[in-house]
Design a protein around this motif. Structure first.
Motif, PDB file in Angstrom:
ATOM      1  N   GLN A 130      64.583 -27.486   3.497  1.00 26.93           N
ATOM      2  CA  GLN A 130      65.367 -28.241   2.511  1.00 26.93           C
ATOM      3  C   GLN A 130      65.629 -27.425   1.246  1.00 26.93           C
ATOM      4  O   GLN A 130      66.619 -27.658   0.541  1.00 26.93           O
ATOM      5  N   HIS A 131      64.766 -26.443   0.966  1.00 28.06           N
ATOM      6  CA  HIS A 131      64.941 -25.644  -0.253  1.00 28.06           C
ATOM      7  C   HIS A 131      66.197 -24.783  -0.191  1.00 28.06           C
ATOM      8  O   HIS A 131      66.777 -24.456  -1.231  1.00 28.06           O
ATOM      9  N   ILE A 132      66.610 -24.401   1.013  1.00 24.29           N
ATOM     10  CA  ILE A 132      67.819 -23.580   1.144  1.00 24.29           C
ATOM     11  C   ILE A 132      69.025 -24.360   0.639  1.00 24.29           C
ATOM     12  O   ILE A 132      69.902 -23.814  -0.046  1.00 24.29           O
ATOM     13  N   GLU A 133      69.043 -25.651   0.936  1.00 19.88           N
ATOM     14  CA  GLU A 133      70.148 -26.501   0.465  1.00 19.88           C
ATOM     15  C   GLU A 133      70.112 -26.670  -1.053  1.00 19.88           C
ATOM     16  O   GLU A 133      71.126 -27.028  -1.663  1.00 19.88           O
ATOM     17  N   GLU A 134      68.954 -26.434  -1.663  1.00 21.80           N
ATOM     18  CA  GLU A 134      68.817 -26.613  -3.111  1.00 21.80           C
ATOM     19  C   GLU A 134      69.131 -25.355  -3.908  1.00 21.80           C
ATOM     20  O   GLU A 134      69.128 -25.383  -5.147  1.00 21.80           O
ATOM     21  N   ILE A 135      69.410 -24.238  -3.225  1.00 20.81           N
ATOM     22  CA  ILE A 135      69.710 -22.988  -3.932  1.00 20.81           C
ATOM     23  C   ILE A 135      70.873 -23.160  -4.920  1.00 20.81           C
ATOM     24  O   ILE A 135      70.764 -22.749  -6.082  1.00 20.81           O
ATOM     25  N   PRO A 136      72.003 -23.796  -4.542  1.00 16.03           N
ATOM     26  CA  PRO A 136      73.085 -23.970  -5.527  1.00 16.03           C
ATOM     27  C   PRO A 136      72.651 -24.799  -6.740  1.00 16.03           C
ATOM     28  O   PRO A 136      73.016 -24.471  -7.877  1.00 16.03           O
ATOM     29  N   GLY A 176      69.971 -22.110 -13.870  1.00 11.02           N
ATOM     30  CA  GLY A 176      70.176 -20.684 -14.109  1.00 11.02           C
ATOM     31  C   GLY A 176      69.195 -19.795 -13.380  1.00 11.02           C
ATOM     32  O   GLY A 176      68.877 -18.696 -13.836  1.00 11.02           O
ATOM     33  N   VAL A 177      68.698 -20.236 -12.227  1.00 10.07           N
ATOM     34  CA  VAL A 177      67.822 -19.399 -11.394  1.00 10.07           C
ATOM     35  C   VAL A 177      68.715 -18.566 -10.479  1.00 10.07           C
ATOM     36  O   VAL A 177      69.429 -19.118  -9.639  1.00 10.07           O
ATOM     37  N   SER A 178      68.660 -17.262 -10.631  1.00 15.58           N
ATOM     38  CA  SER A 178      69.554 -16.395  -9.850  1.00 15.58           C
ATOM     39  C   SER A 178      68.804 -15.470  -8.903  1.00 15.58           C
ATOM     40  O   SER A 178      69.421 -14.662  -8.216  1.00 15.58           O
ATOM     41  N   SER A 179      67.474 -15.584  -8.863  1.00  8.02           N
ATOM     42  CA  SER A 179      66.682 -14.700  -8.004  1.00  8.02           C
ATOM     43  C   SER A 179      65.688 -15.527  -7.194  1.00  8.02           C
ATOM     44  O   SER A 179      65.068 -16.458  -7.715  1.00  8.02           O
ATOM     45  N   PHE A 180      65.541 -15.147  -5.935  1.00  9.29           N
ATOM     46  CA  PHE A 180      64.761 -15.923  -4.976  1.00  9.29           C
ATOM     47  C   PHE A 180      63.822 -14.983  -4.227  1.00  9.29           C
ATOM     48  O   PHE A 180      63.962 -13.769  -4.303  1.00  9.29           O
ATOM     49  N   LYS A 181      62.837 -15.558  -3.508  1.00 10.15           N
ATOM     50  CA  LYS A 181      61.809 -14.706  -2.904  1.00 10.15           C
ATOM     51  C   LYS A 181      61.408 -15.186  -1.517  1.00 10.15           C
ATOM     52  O   LYS A 181      61.353 -16.385  -1.252  1.00 10.15           O
ATOM     53  N   ILE A 182      61.056 -14.199  -0.679  1.00  7.60           N
ATOM     54  CA  ILE A 182      60.444 -14.432   0.625  1.00  7.60           C
ATOM     55  C   ILE A 182      59.113 -13.681   0.666  1.00  7.60           C
ATOM     56  O   ILE A 182      59.051 -12.495   0.323  1.00  7.60           O
ATOM     57  N   ILE A 199      67.725 -18.261   4.677  1.00  3.72           N
ATOM     58  CA  ILE A 199      67.695 -18.087   3.211  1.00  3.72           C
ATOM     59  C   ILE A 199      68.766 -17.079   2.797  1.00  3.72           C
ATOM     60  O   ILE A 199      69.531 -17.312   1.851  1.00  3.72           O
ATOM     61  N   MET A 200      68.832 -15.970   3.504  1.00  4.10           N
ATOM     62  CA  MET A 200      69.833 -14.943   3.177  1.00  4.10           C
ATOM     63  C   MET A 200      71.249 -15.492   3.307  1.00  4.10           C
ATOM     64  O   MET A 200      72.113 -15.226   2.456  1.00  4.10           O
ATOM     65  N   ARG A 201      71.497 -16.270   4.353  1.00  2.00           N
ATOM     66  CA  ARG A 201      72.836 -16.857   4.502  1.00  2.00           C
ATOM     67  C   ARG A 201      73.126 -17.817   3.344  1.00  2.00           C
ATOM     68  O   ARG A 201      74.265 -17.903   2.867  1.00  2.00           O
ATOM     69  N   GLY A 202      72.104 -18.537   2.902  1.00  2.00           N
ATOM     70  CA  GLY A 202      72.271 -19.417   1.750  1.00  2.00           C
ATOM     71  C   GLY A 202      72.654 -18.656   0.488  1.00  2.00           C
ATOM     72  O   GLY A 202      73.512 -19.101  -0.290  1.00  2.00           O
ATOM     73  N   LEU A 203      72.037 -17.497   0.294  1.00  2.00           N
ATOM     74  CA  LEU A 203      72.369 -16.687  -0.890  1.00  2.00           C
ATOM     75  C   LEU A 203      73.762 -16.071  -0.771  1.00  2.00           C
ATOM     76  O   LEU A 203      74.482 -15.958  -1.769  1.00  2.00           O
ATOM     77  N   ILE A 248      72.778 -12.215  -8.552  1.00  2.00           N
ATOM     78  CA  ILE A 248      72.127 -13.111  -7.585  1.00  2.00           C
ATOM     79  C   ILE A 248      71.435 -12.224  -6.557  1.00  2.00           C
ATOM     80  O   ILE A 248      72.081 -11.416  -5.895  1.00  2.00           O
ATOM     81  N   SER A 249      70.110 -12.354  -6.439  1.00  2.00           N
ATOM     82  CA  SER A 249      69.395 -11.418  -5.567  1.00  2.00           C
ATOM     83  C   SER A 249      68.238 -12.098  -4.848  1.00  2.00           C
ATOM     84  O   SER A 249      67.785 -13.179  -5.230  1.00  2.00           O
ATOM     85  N   LEU A 250      67.771 -11.403  -3.817  1.00  2.00           N
ATOM     86  CA  LEU A 250      66.638 -11.872  -3.020  1.00  2.00           C
ATOM     87  C   LEU A 250      65.552 -10.807  -3.020  1.00  2.00           C
ATOM     88  O   LEU A 250      65.808  -9.640  -2.712  1.00  2.00           O
TER      89      LEU A 250
END
Length: 495
Positions: A141-147, A154-160, A196-200, A214-216
């Protein structure tokens, strides 16, 4: 009649270090409304309401510590106060913190729509430096919350965390769904990382103006390798301490994970990939190989000050347990060579304050398997790089690039990272000739120990300014926490 002062503050006699200027110039710095407003020789003291004499100290841009963990081992609101005091005493003026749902941090699962406002509420008024967060999408569900996270907060960076699906934070584990607080039918695996990558990639398509920021980020280790080698090493009585932990999480696990992550980035056209805390020659070589294989992906390579200052023979090894592990000296020297070769993009602390009583077993203090992973060190980031880097011929401007400019550009902190007109007046004054021996007793951190204990560093932070305000001077933290949460929108989409 003389003209009224036009500057809030003038800092006289600064040997200014800038990321793109090889020369170090003796200049005065004028500050207005928290920004650098004038940079020139001999600014008249009459122009400023307040004058501060920097006494020919080096002036670095405020350090952007792009990898910290606030609130992992103690409550976030309390951790923020003490650990950002430690940051300020080390010249850090911006703290970028990795956070996620699951055990540790807030000890909650569920939606970021609910979770992240709580993080911000606990942060408010408790940071001595400016701050922002990188977020890890743990559940599907978090992938849908990325936008939402980008557009609203203003969160532009994500992590795995690549090893989390099948290996625990501190060692072997059969309970990863409980640890991550996700439903038993969910998987935290390569397919999840792909999605996750496709979401970004979709987020960048929706916000092309923010494409560069915007980065991972990825923690690259493969769980299956860690599981197998941990079982082998635990039964090998010839290995103990940091030697054992490094062997249980071998460098080729990092290298393999980097190759998998990079191919997935290529497959999903995920443009901006940050390879975190590369700890070994094999990891760095894999990262450079992937850069060549996939030139269309904008890779960045990160190294921590811990992996540059410590090795497996460091005394009190359990204090230095961290993921990925501290490595043999040959790996340390290879990392330094990569730094000098401009193959490393930024250096960070990976600060995660873990108190002594939580860190290691009281009954078996030298048992590496019973120790928790992670330790603090943001207060030694600038001094550590300055001390060891200078010995190896690293220039001051190169240090400023790796500690301020490069992370500020990558993570959308467009008013940070340089001593230039219009930028936030974040400034660190350093005596490059003053040596000191690291002692946990002198740190503002609540940790109570440090794996750097007894290390002699040359290059001491004397003074730190945040947006023109004096927050640390001559061993003292000043005032109350005035750090601001930084929304990392591109200017074109600021709301």
């Amino acid at each position: 009649m003389s003209e009224p002062p036009v500057l809030d503050k003038i800092i006289k006699n600064v040997r200014v270090v800038r990321p793109h200027d090889d020369a170090v110039k003796l200049l005065d710095i004028g500050i207005k409304d928290g920004k650098f407003a004038q940079i020139a020789p001999n600014i008249s003291p009459d122009q400023g309401k307040e004058v501060f004499d920097a006494k020919n100290l080096l002036g670095f841009p405020g350090v952007v510590d792009a990898h910290m963990h606030i609130g992992i081992y103690q409550p976030l609101d309390k951790d923020a106060v003490t650990e950002t005091k430690a940051a300020a005493m080390g010249g850090v003026t911006t703290s970028l913190n990795y956070i996620r749902t699951g055990q540790y941090y807030l000890n909650k699962g569920g939606s970021y729509r609910d979770f992240f406002p709580e993080v911000l509420a606990l942060s408010e008024g408790n940071f001595f430096v400016d701050y922002s967060y990188h977020i890890a999408p743990i559940a599907s569900q978090h992938i849908e919350e990325i936008p939402l996270l980008f557009e609203q907060y203003g969160v532009s960076s994500f992590k795995i965390f690549m090893f989390y699906g099948g290996y625990g934070l501190h060692g072997l584990s059969d309970h990863q769904n409980l640890f991550l607080m996700i439903n038993k039918e969910e998987r935290y695996d390569f397919a999840h990382f792909e999605f996750i990558m496709r979401g970004l990639t979709r987020l960048i398509e929706a916000h092309p103006e923010a494409r560069e920021t915007i980065s991972l980020s990825l923690h690259c280790e493969v769980a299956e390798i860690l599981n197998a080698y941990t079982k082998i090493v635990e039964y090998d009585s010839s290995l103990s301490g940091l030697h054992a932990y490094s062997a249980a999480r071998p460098p080729h696990s990092e290298g393999l994970a980097i190759c998998i992550a990079s191919y997935l980035a290529h497959e999903t056209n995920c443009a901006n990939i940050n390879l975190l805390h590369l700890s070994s020659r094999k990891a760095m070589e894999a990262a450079l190989t992937m850069q060549t294989a996939f030139p269309h992906i904008n890779f960045r390579r990160e190294v921590t000050v811990g992996h540059l200052l410590l090795d497996v023979d460091t005394p009190n090894g359990t204090w230095a347990k961290v993921n990925p592990p501290i490595r043999p000296r040959a790996d340390v020297e290879y990392l330094w060579q990569a730094v000098l070769n401009n193959q490393v993009d930024w250096i960070v602390s990976d600060h995660a304050c873990c108190s002594a009583e939580k860190k290691r077993s009281a009954k078996y203090p030298n048992n590496i398997w019973l120790a928790k992973s992670g330790f603090g060190g943001t207060e030694y980031l600038l001094s550590g790089v300055l001390s060891e880097g200078s010995k190896r011929g690293m220039s001051y401007n190169h240090m400023a690039k790796l500690l301020s400019w490069n992370p500020s550009r990558r993570f959308g902190l467009l008013e940070k990272g340089d001593i230039a007109i219009g930028y936030d007046a974040d400034l660190v004054l350093v005596n490059p000739n003053e040596s000191f021996v690291v002692s946990a007793a002198e740190s503002e951190s609540q940790q109570g120990y440090t794996p750097f204990e007894g290390v002699e560093l040359t290059g001491r932070v004397k003074t730190t300014f945040l947006r023109g305000n004096l927050i640390y001077h001559n061993g003292q933290i000043l005032g109350s926490p005035t750090g601001r949460y930084l929304k990392r929108f591109h200017p074109a989409i600021k709301t």
